[in-house]
Write a protein that holds these residues in place. Structure first.
Motif, mmCIF file in Angstrom:
data_model
loop_
_atom_site.group_PDB
_atom_site.id
_atom_site.type_symbol
_atom_site.label_atom_id
_atom_site.label_comp_id
_atom_site.label_asym_id
_atom_site.label_seq_id
_atom_site.Cartn_x
_atom_site.Cartn_y
_atom_site.Cartn_z
ATOM 1 N N UNK A 126 -4.628 7.168 -1.064
ATOM 2 C CA UNK A 126 -4.080 5.814 -0.975
ATOM 3 C C UNK A 126 -3.859 5.298 -2.383
ATOM 4 N N UNK A 127 -2.696 4.727 -2.621
ATOM 5 C CA UNK A 127 -2.401 4.135 -3.910
ATOM 6 C C UNK A 127 -2.104 2.655 -3.771
ATOM 7 N N UNK A 128 -2.329 1.913 -4.834
ATOM 8 C CA UNK A 128 -2.023 0.487 -4.846
ATOM 9 C C UNK A 128 -0.870 0.232 -5.806
ATOM 10 N N UNK A 129 -0.256 -0.944 -5.670
ATOM 11 C CA UNK A 129 0.838 -1.315 -6.557
ATOM 12 C C UNK A 129 0.369 -1.394 -7.999
ATOM 13 N N UNK A 130 -0.923 -1.620 -8.209
ATOM 14 C CA UNK A 130 -1.463 -1.688 -9.563
ATOM 15 C C UNK A 130 -1.733 -0.343 -10.203
ATOM 16 N N UNK A 131 -1.528 0.749 -9.445
ATOM 17 C CA UNK A 131 -1.693 2.085 -10.007
ATOM 18 C C UNK A 131 -3.037 2.731 -9.749
ATOM 19 N N UNK A 143 0.848 -1.193 0.000
ATOM 20 C CA UNK A 143 0.000 0.000 0.000
ATOM 21 C C UNK A 143 0.877 1.235 0.000
ATOM 22 N N UNK A 144 0.399 2.294 -0.645
ATOM 23 C CA UNK A 144 1.167 3.520 -0.798
ATOM 24 C C UNK A 144 0.298 4.706 -0.381
ATOM 25 N N UNK A 145 0.843 5.553 0.444
ATOM 26 C CA UNK A 145 0.134 6.730 0.905
ATOM 27 C C UNK A 145 0.835 7.966 0.374
ATOM 28 N N UNK A 146 0.040 8.935 -0.086
ATOM 29 C CA UNK A 146 0.606 10.166 -0.609
ATOM 30 C C UNK A 146 -0.322 11.325 -0.286
ATOM 31 N N UNK A 147 0.200 12.538 -0.475
ATOM 32 C CA UNK A 147 -0.575 13.755 -0.217
ATOM 33 C C UNK A 147 -0.446 14.655 -1.437
ATOM 34 N N UNK A 148 -1.571 15.112 -1.969
ATOM 35 C CA UNK A 148 -1.546 15.928 -3.180
ATOM 36 C C UNK A 148 -2.267 17.243 -2.933
ATOM 37 N N UNK A 176 6.578 2.669 7.276
ATOM 38 C CA UNK A 176 6.872 2.540 5.860
ATOM 39 C C UNK A 176 8.170 3.236 5.504
ATOM 40 N N UNK A 177 8.393 3.313 4.195
ATOM 41 C CA UNK A 177 9.653 3.820 3.663
ATOM 42 C C UNK A 177 9.363 4.834 2.557
ATOM 43 N N UNK A 178 10.336 5.737 2.339
ATOM 44 C CA UNK A 178 10.183 6.750 1.298
ATOM 45 C C UNK A 178 11.553 7.126 0.764
ATOM 46 N N UNK A 179 11.550 7.746 -0.410
ATOM 47 C CA UNK A 179 12.778 8.287 -0.978
ATOM 48 C C UNK A 179 13.045 9.642 -0.335
#
Length: 286
Positions: free
Chosen positions: A16-21, A1-6, A155-158
């Motif tokens: 929330x984003x998924x590995x499938x896009x 699972x991927x979390x982001x802020x826009x 989690x992890x981030x760049x």
């Protein structure tokens, strides 16, 4: 699972984003991805809401052209580990450390992965550093040998531990933070990627480019101290809180090595870690 802020600075919305896009709106679950969200089992609540179909799906047009903010809002602390790759320590003129070196960055250095990075007034030696950033998910203090430090990781981030080397090393007053805490000096993102997608944080390729030319290319396997050891070690000296960031060090290939010029206005930095995404930051004068 991927979390982001826009969205614009101060007006980001959680996604929330998924590995499938696919992308889903988290605004009905939480106003932001912040320390309170992480402390309140926000990631598990988001996972459950996704599985139960309670999150509105976002179309690509809903996100197109929007700014991406740092994936964690208002971290309480940005903790950094210095010289954590032996080759980088060597290019810095120092031996590999016997235990983790800790320094701090001001939390307000954290910006989005495509935000402008400002070259400070009077800077002569602004440098780049691609880093694996750990996002703390649970309060951690005095972790013992029977504790699993990775269970405390959300989690992890760049990350990019941008550094002004003259401020850091030539006039530091005995510490490094002056060269690390200039505004915009910690681009982060685009996502917070949860540990289920990163089963081994010591098996990630890290790369960086400046103006399209390769600079760093290494693996987190080459860390002197791995993520678990860092988390356990830090917990003996301070309390890690949900939302805190830990920058785990950078590999060789920075300007401090003498092999490359330092950054100037107009330069473009790109940072990438396998499975975590990519940055693109343009430099400008403060």
């Amino acid at each position: 699972m991927r979390l982001m802020r826009v969205g614009p600075p101060g007006g980001e919305r959680p996604v929330l984003g998924t590995a499938g896009g696919d992308h889903y709106d988290l605004a009905g679950l939480t106003p932001d991805i912040d320390p309170a969200f992480l402390a309140g089992d926000g990631i598990e609540r988001a996972r459950e809401a996704l599985a139960e179909g309670r999150l509105p799906e976002l179309a690509p047009a809903d996100l197109e052209g929007q700014r991406i903010g740092a994936p964690v809002a208002r971290p309480g602390a940005v903790l950094c580990i210095g010289q954590n790759y032996a080759a980088h320590a060597a290019e810095s003129g120092a031996p590999a450390p016997g235990e983790p070196i800790l320094f701090h960055k001001s939390p307000n250095t954290v910006v989005g992965p495509r935000d402008t990075v400002l070259i400070p007034r009077g800077s002569r030696k602004t440098d780049w550093e691609v880093e694996l950033t750990v996002v703390v998910g649970r309060r951690a203090r005095y972790l013992g040998e029977d504790d699993d430090p990775l269970a405390y990781v959300a989690g992890y981030a760049v990350g990019n531990d941008v550094s002004e080397r003259a401020f850091q090393l030539e006039t530091p007053g005995g510490q490094w933070s002056k060269g690390k805490s200039c505004e915009t000096f910690n681009p982060l993102g685009p996502w917070l990627v949860t540990p289920d997608e990163i089963p081994d944080p010591q098996a990630l390729r890290l790369r960086s480019w400046v103006n399209g030319e390769p600079r760093q290319d290494s693996s987190s396997a080459d860390m002197v101290f791995g993520v678990a050891e860092i988390v356990r070690h830090l917990s003996q000296y301070l309390v890690l809180e949900p939302g805190d960031l830990v920058n785990t060090g950078t590999p060789q290939g920075v300007a401090l090595s003498g092999r490359f010029p330092y950054l100037a206005a107009g330069d473009v930095m790109e940072m990438e870690i396998a499975g975590l995404g990519r940055h693109r930051s343009v430099c400008a004068d403060a």
